[in-house]
Design an enzyme around this catalytic site. Structure first.
Site, PDB file in Angstrom:
ATOM      1  N   TYR A 436       0.802  -1.220   0.000  1.00  0.00           N
ATOM      2  CA  TYR A 436       0.000   0.000   0.000  1.00  0.00           C
ATOM      3  C   TYR A 436       0.838   1.275   0.000  1.00  0.00           C
ATOM      4  CZ  TYR A 436       0.067  -0.252   5.244  1.00  0.00           C
ATOM      5  OH  TYR A 436       0.394  -0.322   6.567  1.00  0.00           O
ATOM      6  N   GLU A 437       0.142   2.395  -0.260  1.00  0.00           N
ATOM      7  CA  GLU A 437       0.753   3.710  -0.491  1.00  0.00           C
ATOM      8  C   GLU A 437       1.726   3.679  -1.676  1.00  0.00           C
ATOM      9  OE1 GLU A 437      -0.680   5.981   0.870  1.00  0.00           O
ATOM     10  OE2 GLU A 437      -1.628   4.896   2.497  1.00  0.00           O
ATOM     11  N   GLY A 438       1.419   2.839  -2.648  1.00  0.00           N
ATOM     12  CA  GLY A 438       2.296   2.655  -3.804  1.00  0.00           C
ATOM     13  C   GLY A 438       3.207   1.478  -3.560  1.00  0.00           C
ATOM     14  N   GLN A 443       7.584   2.742  -5.880  1.00  0.00           N
ATOM     15  CA  GLN A 443       8.480   3.649  -5.156  1.00  0.00           C
ATOM     16  C   GLN A 443       9.848   3.727  -5.847  1.00  0.00           C
ATOM     17  OE1 GLN A 443       7.305   5.377  -2.541  1.00  0.00           O
ATOM     18  NE2 GLN A 443       5.365   4.297  -2.744  1.00  0.00           N
TER      19      GLN A 443
END
Length: 582
Positions: A436-438, A443
């Site tokens: 999650y969050e990319g 990243q």
């Protein structure tokens, strides 16, 4: 055993390694925030986390959340613990006083959330987006929205979500279909479905503030057509909005946190920021969230290490090779902590925890410098650090959380694979942080393709030079780190040149480049830790383990990237129109 925060470990890094109190005192908002206040906040935070949050972790995992008729019931004890969290003022630690916050440095909030995730990741998911939602609304919300919602979010009275993902789109936000139709009164009617929404529905707070990526009727296709809407569960008059939770996911881990499928049926909302600038507003939230996800990784690894270290100090198995350990006494078997294979596991994970903490806490310090330093150049340098280092931390720390926790499970042998000891829960809970969050791959691409290459590596080079200049070349360890930082600077230039011939190459080697970057920064962190702790045998042992078992990966990752660049160069030279040279 439950997780126990160790404030003394954190104080060492903040005070002795990073000189945080002095650096923060130089910023106007924190002129009165001295080392004694830092210590007091950390002691109280550690006590709260250890006594209130950690004891309900296992029960939350075993019971999980319950879904019925669109409502979500939290595990036993979660509502009471969250209310104690709010009553203690913990959600508002770094929020501005005018918004109901305490106005303390971001690094203290960072430590708090690291400990919370270590103690009870499921519960921590509930307030985990408050800091990002607060920053997003404070920077981009209208005065009316801020008046109505900002203090409620800052204090944790109401929780918030980040509604990005749709079933057909995944991480490709340009495909978002959720629609928002403007109304005559200035509101929006929001319609669409979102998935994987942490805390989309729950019973911890009466209202939930959803920040929803959506598309206005005349918006162009792709990410540039996205806007951001604030859509509350309860409308200002107390009526229920047309926001529905259709189900919660049955997950591998994080059973204490409801991951919801949400439906918006012409729900009332309001625009946050400018039309078509939704991603810009959302990224204020996402960048903050990514640092906190990195801290989750550090905390979860620390929790796994604590369990494995305690077990290794009690469990006896066979005779350890080498000299007779003092701990043997009259026993027929040695503690497994005396066995080299186990010692390697424990010291390797400890090296990751302390090294990553140093980099993450420095990043949290830079958030405050970027926001409050009187010198524009200092603010620019701090913002550059956060831009480059946040994706590195998010990817590397979450990777190590899962793989390191799995290594810690190995210390228990078969006992680690059953629930009794709690280590298997950490392995399960930590796995999602890589997604999650990319995802970590995203990243890495963000770092190399979007940040390093556009200026030929100059921005990253400036970040690495800042680290170089904090070291003393007369010390052997520091000189070695400076050499690695120089190699990494040159590698960025090499990839930039190769990318002209093969634009696909950076996408292929991004993971290796990010990993090499984290290892070089870890080497910097351990050089600083050693310099700040002369004569400390425990830290010297872990530093040696870092150099022996962790740092050699730097050469491997560098070699992978360089070989890929060399292959591109040879292929390009041999292509028609190229010239092959010896």
């Amino acid at each position: 055993m439950d997780y126990k925060p160790r404030p003394e470990d954190v104080r060492f890094i903040l005070n002795e390694v990073l000189d945080a109190p002095a650096r923060l005192a130089a910023l106007a908002p924190f002129a009165e925030v001295d080392e004694a206040l830092h210590a007091q906040v950390l002691e109280e935070a550690g006590r709260f986390v250890g006594e209130v949050v950690a004891p309900i972790n296992r029960g939350g995992d075993e019971t999980g959340c319950r879904f019925a008729d669109g409502q979500v019931a939290s595990p036993p004890g979660f509502r009471e613990a969250y209310q104690a969290f709010v009553d203690g003022g913990w959600p508002a630690l770094s929020a501005a006083p005018e918004d109901g916050g305490q106005g303390l440095p971001a690094v203290l909030e960072a430590v708090l959330y690291e400990w919370l995730a270590a103690a009870n990741h499921g519960l921590t998911m509930a307030p985990g987006l408050l800091h990002g939602a607060y920053a997003c609304l404070k920077h981009h919300g209208s005065e009316e929205l801020k008046q109505r919602y900002l203090s409620k979010i800052a204090t944790g009275e109401w929780l918030a979500t980040m509604c990005l993902t749709e079933a057909h789109a995944g991480s490709d936000l340009g495909q978002v279909r959720t629609r928002a139709v403007p109304q005559a009164d200035g509101s929006l009617r929001v319609s669409g479905g979102k998935i994987f929404i942490s805390g989309g529905e729950h019973d911890l707070t009466p209202n939930i503030v959803h920040l929803v990526l959506c598309r206005l009727p005349d918006a162009p296709a792709g990410p540039k057509g996205l806007s951001l809407a604030l859509v509350p569960k309860l409308l200002p008059d107390g009526a229920r909005n047309a926001v529905h939770c259709e189900r919660i996911e049955e997950k591998m881990g994080l059973h204490g946190s409801p991951t919801c499928t949400m439906r918006f049926d012409e729900a009332t909302g309001w625009l946050v920021g400018e039309p078509g600038r939704g991603l810009a507003a959302m990224f204020v939230m996402m960048n903050s969230a990514r640092l906190h996800v990195a801290l989750q990784g550090i905390g979860l690894l620390d929790a796994a290490w604590q369990k494995a270290d305690a077990y290794a100090a009690e469990r006896r198995q066979m005779r350890a090779p080498g000299p007779v350990p003092a701990s043997r006494g009259g026993e027929s078997a040695d503690l497994i902590a005396e066995h080299p294979a186990v010692r390697r596991i424990l010291d390797t994970q400890r090296a990751w925890i302390d090294g990553a903490r140093t980099i993450a806490y420095r990043s949290a310090l830079m958030l405050d410098v970027a926001a409050h330093d009187a010198d524009p150049k200092a603010r620019e340098r701090a913002q550059r650090w956060c831009s480059f280092v946040t994706p590195v931390l998010k990817a590397a720390c979450t990777h190590q959380a899962f793989h390191g926790a799995s290594e810690c499970l190995q210390v228990f042998g078969g006992h680690g694979y059953v629930r009794e000891w709690g280590i298997e829960q950490i392995v399960r809970d930590s796995r999602v942080t890589m997604i999650y969050e990319g995802t970590n791959e995203i990243q890495a691409i963000d770092l190399l393709v979007r940040k390093v290459l556009p200026d030929g590596g100059a921005g990253m080079s400036a970040v690495l030079l800042e680290l170089r200049d904090t070291l003393d070349a007369s010390r052997e360890a520091d000189a070695d780190v400076q050499r690695r930082l120089a190699q990494l600077r040159y590698l960025g230039t090499t990839v930039a040149m190769a990318a002209h011939a093969n634009p696909v190459l950076p996408y292929e080697v991004a993971d290796d480049y990010l990993r090499a970057t984290m290892l070089a920064m870890m080497a910097w962190a351990w050089a600083r830790i050693e310099a700040a702790s002369p004569g400390d045998a425990g830290k010297a042992r872990v530093a040696a383990a870092f150099r022996r078992w962790v740092l050699p990966e730097f050469e491997m990752r560098m070699s992978i990237v360089k070989k890929a660049c060399e292959t591109v160069a040879l292929t390009h030279a041999a292509a028609p129109g190229g010239a092959v040279s010896n």
